[in-house]
Design a protein around this motif. Structure first.
Motif, PDB file in Angstrom:
ATOM      1  N   VAL A   9     -14.760   8.595   5.650  1.00  0.00           N
ATOM      2  CA  VAL A   9     -14.976   7.742   4.044  1.00  0.00           C
ATOM      3  C   VAL A   9     -14.150   8.633   3.049  1.00  0.00           C
ATOM      4  CG1 VAL A   9     -16.998   9.232   3.911  1.00  0.00           C
ATOM      5  CG2 VAL A   9     -16.813   7.123   2.541  1.00  0.00           C
ATOM      6  N   GLY A  10     -13.476   7.927   1.921  1.00  0.00           N
ATOM      7  CA  GLY A  10     -12.871   8.371   0.949  1.00  0.00           C
ATOM      8  C   GLY A  10     -13.446   8.092  -0.347  1.00  0.00           C
ATOM      9  N   VAL A  11     -13.061   8.384  -1.566  1.00  0.00           N
ATOM     10  CA  VAL A  11     -13.892   8.072  -2.712  1.00  0.00           C
ATOM     11  C   VAL A  11     -12.274   7.985  -3.681  1.00  0.00           C
ATOM     12  CG1 VAL A  11     -15.155   8.776  -4.738  1.00  0.00           C
ATOM     13  CG2 VAL A  11     -15.713   9.235  -2.419  1.00  0.00           C
ATOM     14  N   MET A  12     -12.420   7.159  -4.787  1.00  0.00           N
ATOM     15  CA  MET A  12     -11.399   6.916  -5.761  1.00  0.00           C
ATOM     16  C   MET A  12     -12.137   6.111  -6.816  1.00  0.00           C
ATOM     17  SD  MET A  12      -9.281   3.648  -3.973  1.00  0.00           S
ATOM     18  CE  MET A  12      -9.873   4.032  -2.208  1.00  0.00           C
ATOM     19  N   ARG A  13     -11.318   6.173  -7.861  1.00  0.00           N
ATOM     20  CA  ARG A  13     -11.535   5.075  -8.925  1.00  0.00           C
ATOM     21  C   ARG A  13     -11.165   3.875  -8.743  1.00  0.00           C
ATOM     22  NH1 ARG A  13     -15.805   6.594 -12.435  1.00  0.00           N
ATOM     23  NH2 ARG A  13     -15.598   8.766 -13.023  1.00  0.00           N
ATOM     24  N   HIS A  14     -11.371   2.896  -9.393  1.00  0.00           N
ATOM     25  CA  HIS A  14     -11.205   1.285  -9.216  1.00  0.00           C
ATOM     26  C   HIS A  14      -9.550   1.339  -9.270  1.00  0.00           C
ATOM     27  CE1 HIS A  14     -15.154  -0.923  -9.705  1.00  0.00           C
ATOM     28  NE2 HIS A  14     -15.400   0.260  -8.893  1.00  0.00           N
ATOM     29  N   GLY A  15      -8.942   1.943 -10.351  1.00  0.00           N
ATOM     30  CA  GLY A  15      -7.768   1.723 -10.694  1.00  0.00           C
ATOM     31  C   GLY A  15      -6.672   2.688  -9.686  1.00  0.00           C
ATOM     32  N   ASP A  16      -7.250   3.288  -8.575  1.00  0.00           N
ATOM     33  CA  ASP A  16      -6.240   4.073  -7.987  1.00  0.00           C
ATOM     34  C   ASP A  16      -6.017   3.551  -6.542  1.00  0.00           C
ATOM     35  OD1 ASP A  16      -6.604   6.133  -9.770  1.00  0.00           O
ATOM     36  OD2 ASP A  16      -8.255   6.984  -8.919  1.00  0.00           O
ATOM     37  N   ILE A  17      -6.455   2.382  -6.343  1.00  0.00           N
ATOM     38  CA  ILE A  17      -6.379   1.683  -4.997  1.00  0.00           C
ATOM     39  C   ILE A  17      -4.792   1.525  -4.662  1.00  0.00           C
ATOM     40  CG2 ILE A  17      -6.556  -0.438  -3.511  1.00  0.00           C
ATOM     41  CD1 ILE A  17      -9.321  -0.806  -4.988  1.00  0.00           C
ATOM     42  N   LYS A  18      -4.255   1.907  -3.558  1.00  0.00           N
ATOM     43  CA  LYS A  18      -3.145   1.561  -3.014  1.00  0.00           C
ATOM     44  C   LYS A  18      -2.992   0.777  -1.774  1.00  0.00           C
ATOM     45  CE  LYS A  18      -1.375   4.785  -5.896  1.00  0.00           C
ATOM     46  NZ  LYS A  18      -0.879   4.472  -7.054  1.00  0.00           N
ATOM     47  N   LEU A  19      -1.678  -0.055  -1.576  1.00  0.00           N
ATOM     48  CA  LEU A  19      -1.640  -0.950  -0.600  1.00  0.00           C
ATOM     49  C   LEU A  19      -0.414  -0.803   0.237  1.00  0.00           C
ATOM     50  CD1 LEU A  19      -2.559  -3.926  -2.592  1.00  0.00           C
ATOM     51  CD2 LEU A  19      -4.140  -2.821  -1.189  1.00  0.00           C
ATOM     52  N   ALA A  20      -0.511  -1.302   1.501  1.00  0.00           N
ATOM     53  CA  ALA A  20       0.623  -1.006   2.406  1.00  0.00           C
ATOM     54  C   ALA A  20       1.447  -2.066   2.121  1.00  0.00           C
ATOM     55  CB  ALA A  20       0.257  -0.903   3.974  1.00  0.00           C
ATOM     56  N   GLN A  21       2.557  -1.802   1.228  1.00  0.00           N
ATOM     57  CA  GLN A  21       3.602  -3.062   1.162  1.00  0.00           C
ATOM     58  C   GLN A  21       4.774  -2.516   0.489  1.00  0.00           C
ATOM     59  OE1 GLN A  21       1.271  -5.376  -2.018  1.00  0.00           O
ATOM     60  NE2 GLN A  21       1.961  -3.815  -3.605  1.00  0.00           N
ATOM     61  N   ALA A  22       5.973  -3.259   0.601  1.00  0.00           N
ATOM     62  CA  ALA A  22       7.318  -2.624   0.123  1.00  0.00           C
ATOM     63  C   ALA A  22       7.790  -3.682  -0.865  1.00  0.00           C
ATOM     64  CB  ALA A  22       8.009  -2.487   1.439  1.00  0.00           C
ATOM     65  N   PRO A  23       7.397  -3.806  -2.309  1.00  0.00           N
ATOM     66  CA  PRO A  23       8.134  -4.524  -3.132  1.00  0.00           C
ATOM     67  C   PRO A  23       9.191  -4.040  -3.890  1.00  0.00           C
ATOM     68  CG  PRO A  23       6.027  -3.554  -4.100  1.00  0.00           C
ATOM     69  CD  PRO A  23       6.242  -3.119  -2.602  1.00  0.00           C
ATOM     70  N   GLY A  24       9.933  -4.972  -4.438  1.00  0.00           N
ATOM     71  CA  GLY A  24      10.990  -4.327  -5.129  1.00  0.00           C
ATOM     72  C   GLY A  24      12.340  -4.051  -4.615  1.00  0.00           C
TER      73      GLY A  24
END
Length: 763
Positions: A197-212
């Motif tokens: 289990v891990g903790v973060m702030r709402h704005g810290d979410i990262k995703l597995a994607q390769a844009p750009g």
């Protein structure tokens, strides 16, 4: 070195390829050839074989797992920030905090090489949590082995425990709970399920994607070696046989000290906003990270495999792609932030290498699933549509049918077993159940784990759930529990899975937390067996229906098939994890009696339910009948009552009733606290002591708050039966038996509870 390039593959369509040895079926290999319009190169075959493996693609389970997206609880819209499909689900716990949690299996590797298999299971689930942008704050584990005194168990159990303790302790993560079970069905097929289990702030979410397009693809962490080639993806996608222990090279080797640096490095990279996409390298290694990142981004990526830092320069492209070397991450970084990214990695002494870049794709390429190109010293060895590997693998509608043996098994009800009548007989059976592996004190195992590192652990083993403080100022915290009962699920997979869900929900609730969300690890035999597939289908249906009724969404999880040796499968064992929220952890409820003069109250209704019970197993070596009845409305009412009782300070202690029934709960409440109890059993003493009816808990009501608690029980519609009072240091049980009360001193209880597991494992 002869390298199989795309050009060579197009010119040699009849070249024989070892797809069957890599676990691919004839039709799957034919489909790969159809997708590419030619035979695959050796590197492409490596990618498809691991990405389409059972472990990575969920090809036998997808058709059933869709129910979690179709039967969505109402609370999901309010609390679920990231659902299934990412590395882990994310839920809102209030005050701007979010929590991500997930449980996964590392069963087969832990049998082949117990220490490293279990250690890297912990490392892998920690990285899954890290890649969501969260700081990992705690781990748990759910373990099952064969008979405690079996040679196989004596080989596997110590190694698994040492691996978990080594990795978690070195990372500085508290291990706050879990399960430890034993049954002959797990001989040769131990279950090692790890949760983080891990903790973060709402704005810290990262995703597995390769844009750009133009963004750089950076591999950072450990060098790639030959360890773990085809490890989790291959070992977890086939049944065991006599050659399994020869597969040691397929088990990954972990370095928790490097992972600790990788965690801190990654969190600093996230805080500085230096990544636009992130993926850990676990099962399927570079194959998984590149295909999944590309598939979730523009659909295009170009990678130079010869840039991958190696521990062994002899590795071929296909070996690099299949390696499951640990402590590696892959990031997508904007060119303008690359220098800053590399600077942070250097600060933490983390090796980081640009191995490629994100590319744009034409509309025609996008229609075909994008384009992933990999080169080896300038030669193209991979040119494939990444979505076909990551997202469009085979989906099987496996045939399933209710096993024929179930009629006889369900008819063999425990009601016909000889029952004790006299107090002395009941006393003897209670001590036997209390000392049985799976119920007896697990501290030989849990004492090897650090439960209190970081200083935020509020409750841990032996209490019903682990509780961790999230915010020091407000007291906001979370509670976690995992539960599963293979005996119940063997008798009825639909009901058994709901009972596992209900028990985990109840374990969280009795601490005073509000259950919020669910993760799961579904451990079953071969999906190619219609009977096993029926068990799985019923279990998923039961879990989806149960979560809908309890209003607790499934955030993600893991399916582990092929847990069998030859034709002999384990009991179907869905392990369910439930996360709950404490508004103020200072008001949490522990499980041990701690105040003299408290009213001992039984919550819920007790019926004559012994199918799959601990008493039937321990005393009579019996498995048959039907498991206890499920009443999820009663579970919700009990949970609401306990949340109110914790908030208002009505209860001094609380313990759920599950394995072993009331007798075990009373004994553990005495052993885990400082005070004894004197109780009077209502009705039939045997049923009162050993029934495993669900939706029940044992509580000690604070002196002077009895009327307030009774009123709360009436408001929530929870039946409450006064049993007696906490007093002295012994457990005294009175009831309708002629030979006087059952008297058990704390020393007698402790001798039964604490002696068995240590004696058998150290023999």
């Amino acid at each position: 070195m002869h390298i199989d390039t795309v050009a060579r593959a197009g010119q040699s369509p009849d070249t024989s390829q070892p797809y069957a040895e890599l676990g691919m079926k004839d039709d799957e290999y034919a489909r790969v050839r159809a997708i590419l319009g030619r035979r695959p190169t050796s590197a492409e075959l490596a990618i498809y074989s691991v990405m389409w493996s059972e472990h990575c693609s969920y090809k036998s389970s997808k058709a059933h797992l869709r129910q979690f997206g179709e039967k969505v609880p109402a609370s999901a819209a309010r609390t679920l920030l990231v659902g299934m499909g990412e590395n882990a689900g994310v839920v809102d716990i209030g005050q701007g905090y979010a929590v991500t949690f997930k449980i996964e299996s590392h069963n087969h590797p832990s049998y082949v090489e117990p220490h490293q298999g279990a250690a890297t299971g912990v490392g892998g689930i920690v990285r899954d949590i890290l890649t969501m942008g969260a700081r990992p704050v705690a781990v748990m584990d759910a373990l099952r082995f064969g008979p405690v005194d079996a040679p196989d168990t004596r080989r596997v159990l110590p190694g698994v425990v040492s691996g978990i303790s080594f990795y978690g302790n070195c990372l500085g993560l508290p291990n706050i709970g879990g399960e430890l079970g034993f049954d002959p069905c797990y001989t040769g097929n131990p279950l090692v399920n790890a949760l983080c289990v891990g903790v973060m702030r709402h704005g810290d979410i990262k995703l597995a994607q390769a844009p750009g397009p133009g963004n750089k693809v950076v591999l950072f962490g450990s060098r790639t070696g030959p360890d773990g080639i085809g490890g989790a993806s291959v070992l977890a996608s086939a049944s065991f046989d006599d050659a399994s222990q020869a597969k040691r090279p397929s088990v990954q080797v972990g370095d928790p000290f490097l992972e600790k640096l990788l965690i801190e490095c990654s969190l600093e990279l996230f805080a500085a906003d230096l990544v636009v996409g992130i993926q850990d390298l676990g099962a399927a290694g570079v194959s998984c990270a590149t295909t999944e990142l590309a598939a979730a981004g523009t659909g295009g990526m170009r990678v130079a495999l010869d840039r991958v830092p190696l521990r062994d320069p002899r590795l071929t492209p296909e070996e690099i792609l299949m390696s499951e070397s640990q402590e590696r991450m892959m990031a997508v970084v904007e060119p303008g932030k690359l220098d800053a990214f590399m600077s942070v990695c250097a600060k933490w002494d983390i090796l980081a290498t640009v191995i490629g870049e994100v590319t744009d794709v034409s509309p025609e390429e996008a229609e075909r699933g994008g384009r992933l190109v990999m080169t080896w010293h300038g030669e193209t060895v991979v040119d494939l549509p990444p979505r076909t590997a990551a997202d469009e693998g085979p989906v099987y509608q496996r045939p399933y049918a209710r096993p024929g043996y179930l009629d006889a098994l369900n008819a063999d009800d425990a009601v016909g077993l000889p029952r004790p009548v006299r107090g002395a007989e009941l006393r003897g059976d209670l001590l036997r159940v209390l000392s049985s592996p799976g119920i007896a004190d697990p501290s030989w195992v849990t004492s090897q784990y650090d439960r209190y590192v970081q200083g935020n652990t509020v409750l841990a083993v032996p209490h019903d759930a682990g509780v961790v403080r999230i915010d020091e100022e407000t007291g906001l915290g979370i509670a976690l529990a995992t539960d599963g009962n293979g005996r119940y699920t063997k008798l009825d997979p639909y009901t058994g899975t709901q009972l596992a869900l209900a028990e985990a929900y109840r374990n969280v609730a009795v601490t005073g937390a509000r259950p919020l969300a669910v993760t799961n690890c579904l451990n079953f035999g071969s999906p190619e067996d219609p009977g096993v597939m029926w068990q799985f289908a019923e279990a998923v249906r039961g879990l989806a229906d149960g979560c809908l009724e309890l209003d607790t969404p499934v955030t993600g999880g893991n399916v582990s098939f092929y847990n069998q040796t030859g034709d002999t499968a384990i009991h179907p064992t869905p392990v369910i994890g439930v996360l709950g929220v404490h508004d103020d952890v200072s008001r949490r409820i522990a499980s041990g009696f701690g105040t003299a003069g408290a009213a001992v109250v039984l919550l819920g209704e007790t019926d004559d339910e012994f199918g799959g019970s601990a008493w039937a197993r321990v005393v009579h070596d019996h498995l048959g009948g039907l498991p206890p009845r499920v009443d999820l409305a009663a579970e919700r009412a009990l949970g609401a009552l306990m949340a109110e009782a914790a908030r208002d300070g009505l209860v001094d202690a609380a313990h759920d009733l599950s394995d072993g029934g009331l007798g075990t709960a009373l004994a553990e409440s005495v052993l885990h606290g400082t005070v004894g109890a004197r109780v009077v059993l209502p009705g039939d003493p045997f049923a009162a002591l050993f029934s495993e009816s669900a939706a029940r808990a044992l509580v000690a009501v604070r002196p002077g708050r009895e009327e307030d608690f009774a009123a709360a029980c009436r408001r929530h519609g929870v039946p409450a039966t006064d049993l007696g009072r906490t007093t002295g240091t012994s457990l005294v049980i009175e009831g309708a038996f002629a030979d006087g009360p059952i008297r058990l001193s704390a020393d007698e209880l402790r001798a039964a509870y604490e002696g068995r597991l240590v004696a058998d494992t150290e023999r």
